[in-house]
Design a protein around this motif. Structure first.
Motif, PDB file in Angstrom:
ATOM      1  N   LEU A 102       0.832  -1.197   0.000  1.00  0.00           N
ATOM      2  CA  LEU A 102       0.000   0.000   0.000  1.00  0.00           C
ATOM      3  C   LEU A 102       0.868   1.249   0.000  1.00  0.00           C
ATOM      4  O   LEU A 102       1.966   1.264   0.573  1.00  0.00           O
ATOM      5  N   CYS A 103       0.377   2.296  -0.633  1.00  0.00           N
ATOM      6  CA  CYS A 103       1.103   3.563  -0.711  1.00  0.00           C
ATOM      7  C   CYS A 103       0.438   4.581   0.222  1.00  0.00           C
ATOM      8  O   CYS A 103      -0.703   4.997  -0.025  1.00  0.00           O
ATOM      9  N   PHE A 104       1.149   4.950   1.277  1.00  0.00           N
ATOM     10  CA  PHE A 104       0.653   5.912   2.239  1.00  0.00           C
ATOM     11  C   PHE A 104       1.230   7.292   1.912  1.00  0.00           C
ATOM     12  O   PHE A 104       2.424   7.424   1.662  1.00  0.00           O
ATOM     13  N   ARG A 105       0.375   8.308   1.933  1.00  0.00           N
ATOM     14  CA  ARG A 105       0.783   9.686   1.673  1.00  0.00           C
ATOM     15  C   ARG A 105      -0.166  10.618   2.418  1.00  0.00           C
ATOM     16  O   ARG A 105      -1.172  10.147   2.976  1.00  0.00           O
ATOM     17  N   PRO A 106       0.124  11.922   2.460  1.00  0.00           N
ATOM     18  CA  PRO A 106      -0.737  12.835   3.228  1.00  0.00           C
ATOM     19  C   PRO A 106      -2.210  12.768   2.840  1.00  0.00           C
ATOM     20  O   PRO A 106      -3.089  12.925   3.694  1.00  0.00           O
ATOM     21  N   THR A 107      -2.500  12.553   1.562  1.00  0.00           N
ATOM     22  CA  THR A 107      -3.893  12.509   1.109  1.00  0.00           C
ATOM     23  C   THR A 107      -4.538  11.145   1.298  1.00  0.00           C
ATOM     24  O   THR A 107      -5.749  10.998   1.124  1.00  0.00           O
ATOM     25  N   LYS A 108      -3.743  10.133   1.638  1.00  0.00           N
ATOM     26  CA  LYS A 108      -4.279   8.787   1.862  1.00  0.00           C
ATOM     27  C   LYS A 108      -3.387   8.089   2.877  1.00  0.00           C
ATOM     28  O   LYS A 108      -2.512   7.305   2.540  1.00  0.00           O
ATOM     29  N   SER A 109      -3.628   8.392   4.165  1.00  0.00           N
ATOM     30  CA  SER A 109      -2.756   7.883   5.225  1.00  0.00           C
ATOM     31  C   SER A 109      -3.332   6.646   5.909  1.00  0.00           C
ATOM     32  O   SER A 109      -2.755   6.161   6.878  1.00  0.00           O
ATOM     33  N   GLU A 110      -4.467   6.150   5.410  1.00  0.00           N
ATOM     34  CA  GLU A 110      -5.090   4.972   6.014  1.00  0.00           C
ATOM     35  C   GLU A 110      -5.571   4.024   4.912  1.00  0.00           C
ATOM     36  O   GLU A 110      -6.250   4.432   3.977  1.00  0.00           O
ATOM     37  N   TRP A 111      -5.187   2.758   5.040  1.00  0.00           N
ATOM     38  CA  TRP A 111      -5.608   1.721   4.102  1.00  0.00           C
ATOM     39  C   TRP A 111      -6.069   0.506   4.905  1.00  0.00           C
ATOM     40  O   TRP A 111      -5.662   0.327   6.046  1.00  0.00           O
ATOM     41  N   GLY A 112      -6.856  -0.338   4.266  1.00  0.00           N
ATOM     42  CA  GLY A 112      -7.245  -1.536   4.992  1.00  0.00           C
ATOM     43  C   GLY A 112      -8.091  -2.496   4.184  1.00  0.00           C
ATOM     44  O   GLY A 112      -8.161  -2.419   2.964  1.00  0.00           O
ATOM     45  N   ILE A 113      -8.701  -3.406   4.927  1.00  0.00           N
ATOM     46  CA  ILE A 113      -9.509  -4.472   4.346  1.00  0.00           C
ATOM     47  C   ILE A 113     -10.927  -4.320   4.882  1.00  0.00           C
ATOM     48  O   ILE A 113     -11.169  -4.523   6.080  1.00  0.00           O
ATOM     49  N   SER A 114     -11.841  -3.950   4.001  1.00  0.00           N
ATOM     50  CA  SER A 114     -13.207  -3.676   4.463  1.00  0.00           C
ATOM     51  C   SER A 114     -13.934  -4.941   4.896  1.00  0.00           C
ATOM     52  O   SER A 114     -14.794  -4.900   5.772  1.00  0.00           O
ATOM     53  N   LYS A 115     -13.584  -6.070   4.284  1.00  0.00           N
ATOM     54  CA  LYS A 115     -14.205  -7.345   4.653  1.00  0.00           C
ATOM     55  C   LYS A 115     -13.130  -8.268   5.209  1.00  0.00           C
ATOM     56  O   LYS A 115     -12.774  -9.290   4.621  1.00  0.00           O
ATOM     57  N   PHE A 116     -12.613  -7.864   6.359  1.00  0.00           N
ATOM     58  CA  PHE A 116     -11.524  -8.619   6.990  1.00  0.00           C
ATOM     59  C   PHE A 116     -11.990 -10.022   7.384  1.00  0.00           C
ATOM     60  O   PHE A 116     -11.368 -11.027   7.044  1.00  0.00           O
ATOM     61  N   ILE A 117     -13.092 -10.114   8.113  1.00  0.00           N
ATOM     62  CA  ILE A 117     -13.682 -11.407   8.461  1.00  0.00           C
ATOM     63  C   ILE A 117     -15.153 -11.168   8.798  1.00  0.00           C
ATOM     64  O   ILE A 117     -15.523 -10.111   9.323  1.00  0.00           O
ATOM     65  N   SER A 118     -15.983 -12.134   8.456  1.00  0.00           N
ATOM     66  CA  SER A 118     -17.408 -11.957   8.719  1.00  0.00           C
ATOM     67  C   SER A 118     -17.689 -12.085  10.222  1.00  0.00           C
ATOM     68  O   SER A 118     -17.025 -12.842  10.942  1.00  0.00           O
ATOM     69  N   ARG A 119     -18.660 -11.348  10.679  1.00  0.00           N
ATOM     70  CA  ARG A 119     -19.034 -11.393  12.099  1.00  0.00           C
ATOM     71  C   ARG A 119     -19.517 -12.795  12.468  1.00  0.00           C
ATOM     72  O   ARG A 119     -19.279 -13.285  13.578  1.00  0.00           O
ATOM     73  N   LYS A 120     -20.173 -13.458  11.517  1.00  0.00           N
ATOM     74  CA  LYS A 120     -20.709 -14.789  11.778  1.00  0.00           C
ATOM     75  C   LYS A 120     -19.593 -15.791  12.038  1.00  0.00           C
ATOM     76  O   LYS A 120     -19.633 -16.574  12.990  1.00  0.00           O
ATOM     77  N   VAL A 121     -18.570 -15.778  11.169  1.00  0.00           N
ATOM     78  CA  VAL A 121     -17.446 -16.704  11.323  1.00  0.00           C
ATOM     79  C   VAL A 121     -16.660 -16.392  12.592  1.00  0.00           C
ATOM     80  O   VAL A 121     -16.272 -17.285  13.345  1.00  0.00           O
ATOM     81  N   LEU A 122     -16.440 -15.108  12.850  1.00  0.00           N
ATOM     82  CA  LEU A 122     -15.673 -14.708  14.031  1.00  0.00           C
ATOM     83  C   LEU A 122     -16.387 -15.111  15.321  1.00  0.00           C
ATOM     84  O   LEU A 122     -15.744 -15.575  16.275  1.00  0.00           O
ATOM     85  N   SER A 123     -17.691 -14.985  15.343  1.00  0.00           N
ATOM     86  CA  SER A 123     -18.451 -15.205  16.586  1.00  0.00           C
ATOM     87  C   SER A 123     -18.759 -16.664  16.873  1.00  0.00           C
ATOM     88  O   SER A 123     -19.139 -17.013  17.991  1.00  0.00           O
ATOM     89  N   ASP A 124     -18.589 -17.540  15.899  1.00  0.00           N
ATOM     90  CA  ASP A 124     -18.876 -18.961  16.089  1.00  0.00           C
ATOM     91  C   ASP A 124     -17.797 -19.580  16.984  1.00  0.00           C
ATOM     92  O   ASP A 124     -16.632 -19.677  16.583  1.00  0.00           O
ATOM     93  N   PRO A 125     -18.141 -20.034  18.189  1.00  0.00           N
ATOM     94  CA  PRO A 125     -17.133 -20.578  19.132  1.00  0.00           C
ATOM     95  C   PRO A 125     -16.376 -21.766  18.574  1.00  0.00           C
ATOM     96  O   PRO A 125     -15.209 -21.995  18.943  1.00  0.00           O
ATOM     97  N   SER A 126     -17.008 -22.543  17.702  1.00  0.00           N
ATOM     98  CA  SER A 126     -16.341 -23.733  17.160  1.00  0.00           C
ATOM     99  C   SER A 126     -15.169 -23.379  16.254  1.00  0.00           C
ATOM    100  O   SER A 126     -14.314 -24.220  15.974  1.00  0.00           O
TER     101      SER A 126
END
Length: 288
Positions: free
Chosen positions: A99-123
């Protein structure tokens, strides 16, 4: 949706354990920013968004936190996000993104990092006892690339060079022709009449040798004339980029010694060998 890899080693630069994870949803907390951490001589922080645009997913962003950078700064970084599986003991790792960070774009990421359903499943093992562990690796890409500028000159010239090599039986182990011009470049022929260039005493070797400093794309044919029957003439075609560091190309096993030494085969007549080199210089790359 994030593509995952699995590994045993923990993330190298930052880890965060979120306890009482259910509180985030209970009180409608939409975002959490971690403390600063250092990677690649820069300061960063992770930003997790729990009820963002894609509300079924949790997003994970990396933000530049360094405030001491010069005007118009730019930092390229390879960013990986991790999630600890508390059952298997392994880490899920996102496929790294540069990723290229600069003053006009100092934040990058993954909007769909993990689904809430998969994360919350204890198994699945990501949330145990209402706690989970995330992590990050940030590898700064140093701007140290070698830049090559190439001007391709369309030459496309043809040249035919004939050689009559007398006293073949008396030639040294390595014979070099006189210099000749073809396509505006200088060349020689290398001949190993008693053994090939690798030192194996079973074949004759023949090479085209380039004397210049540019990169030259060349198609060429090396012919050894059969003086009894032209249909038996040996012809080999080559295509090669010549340069100062790759200056010769040809065939180490051009013809076996038993055949060329047999006076009845027609390749050596009256101790004379006839070679013909057809050269087509396609292009010259002027590199700077």
């Amino acid at each position: 949706v994030t593509t995952w890899n699995t590994r045993e080693a923990p993330p190298a630069h930052f880890m965060i354990k979120i306890e009482s994870f259910s509180v985030l949803e209970k009180y409608g907390i939409k975002k959490y920013e971690t403390k600063e951490f250092v990677a690649g001589d820069y300061k960063w922080r992770l930003i997790f968004k729990f009820n963002g645009k894609d509300s079924d997913y949790i997003s994970a962003n990396l933000a530049m936190a360094d405030t001491s950078l010069p005007t118009n700064w730019e930092v390229n970084a390879l960013f990986n996000v991790f999630l600890f599986n508390q059952i298997s003991g392994n880490y899920l790792s996102s496929t790294g993104r540069t990723l290229c960070f600069r003053p006009t774009k100092s934040e990058w990421g993954i909007s769909k990092f993990i689904s809430r359903k998969v994360l919350s499943d204890p198994s699945n093992g990501y949330i145990i006892d209402d706690s989970c562990v995330f992590g990050a690796e940030v590898f700064v890409v140093k701007t140290e690339a070698v830049i090559e500028r190439v001007l391709l000159m369309n030459v496309n010239t043809y040249y035919n060079h004939a050689l009559e090599i007398s006293g073949f039986s008396q030639l040294p182990q390595r014979w070099v022709s006189e210099e000749f011009d073809a396509g505006g470049e200088k060349w020689k022929i290398l001949l190993y009449p008693k053994e090939n260039a690798e030192g194996c005493g079973s074949h004759v070797s023949i090479y085209l040798y380039y004397l210049g400093t540019e990169r030259v794309q060349t198609c060429f044919t090396i012919c050894m004339k059969n003086q009894f029957d032209d249909k038996q003439t040996r012809r080999y075609f080559f295509s090669y980029w010549f340069s100062a560091s790759s200056s010769s190309w040809g065939r180490p096993v051009y013809i076996d010694l038993a055949t060329i030494s047999d006076p009845n085969k027609g390749f050596i007549v009256k101790d004379c060998c006839l070679l013909n080199i057809q050269i087509n210089v396609k292009a010259v790359a002027r590199v700077s």
